[in-house]
Design a protein around this motif. Structure first.
Motif, short mmCIF file in Angstrom:
data_model
loop_
_atom_site.label_atom_id
_atom_site.label_comp_id
_atom_site.label_asym_id
_atom_site.label_seq_id
_atom_site.Cartn_x
_atom_site.Cartn_y
_atom_site.Cartn_z
N LYS A 193 0.82 -1.22 0.00
CA LYS A 193 0.00 0.00 0.00
C LYS A 193 0.85 1.27 0.00
O LYS A 193 0.54 2.24 0.68
CB LYS A 193 -0.99 -0.01 1.16
CG LYS A 193 -1.97 -1.17 1.11
CD LYS A 193 -3.00 -1.10 2.18
CE LYS A 193 -3.97 -2.23 2.26
NZ LYS A 193 -4.16 -3.14 1.22
N MET A 194 1.92 1.22 -0.79
CA MET A 194 2.82 2.37 -0.92
C MET A 194 2.57 3.01 -2.29
O MET A 194 2.56 2.32 -3.30
CB MET A 194 4.28 1.92 -0.81
CG MET A 194 5.26 3.07 -0.78
SD MET A 194 7.00 2.54 -0.67
CE MET A 194 7.02 1.73 0.92
N SER A 195 2.34 4.29 -2.30
CA SER A 195 2.12 5.00 -3.55
C SER A 195 3.46 5.29 -4.23
O SER A 195 4.52 5.22 -3.60
CB SER A 195 1.38 6.31 -3.30
OG SER A 195 2.21 7.21 -2.58
N GLN A 196 3.40 5.66 -5.50
CA GLN A 196 4.62 6.05 -6.20
C GLN A 196 5.28 7.26 -5.53
O GLN A 196 6.50 7.25 -5.34
CB GLN A 196 4.33 6.35 -7.67
CG GLN A 196 4.05 5.12 -8.49
CD GLN A 196 3.78 5.45 -9.94
OE1 GLN A 196 3.53 6.59 -10.32
NE2 GLN A 196 3.83 4.43 -10.78
N PRO A 197 4.50 8.30 -5.15
CA PRO A 197 5.14 9.43 -4.46
C PRO A 197 5.79 9.04 -3.13
O PRO A 197 6.86 9.54 -2.79
CB PRO A 197 3.98 10.42 -4.23
CG PRO A 197 3.00 10.10 -5.31
CD PRO A 197 3.10 8.61 -5.50
#
Length: 82
Positions: free
Chosen positions: A24-28
């Motif tokens: 659940k880690m976004s690209q940003p």
């Protein structure tokens, strides 16, 4: 043939994308963890616009808390099929 188009390279990148999403880690968020000011670095890797070198691969794995050997094992298993 450029390796960025190779099915094995794309499989490893697919694994990295899946692991990022699983965590659940976004690209940003990943870009920030890697010390980059924007997510374009991560986006370009995930869309095959930019190829990872080995050091970048290791750092990306570390940022995702993955064992870099796991991705390399995927490549080794593939090469043994020939």
């Amino acid at each position: 043939m450029k390796t960025i188009f190779d099915a094995d390279y794309r499989k490893v990148i697919g694994w990295l994308i899946a692991e990022r999403k699983f965590k659940k880690m976004s690209q940003p968020e990943l870009a920030e963890k890697l010390g980059f000011p924007s997510n374009s670095y991560v986006s370009k890797i995930e869309t095959f616009e930019r190829k990872l070198d080995i050091l970048e691969y290791v750092r990306l794995c570390e940022a995702l808390e993955l064992d870099a050997k796991e991705g390399l094992e995927m490549l080794k298993k593939r090469s043994k099929q020939f």
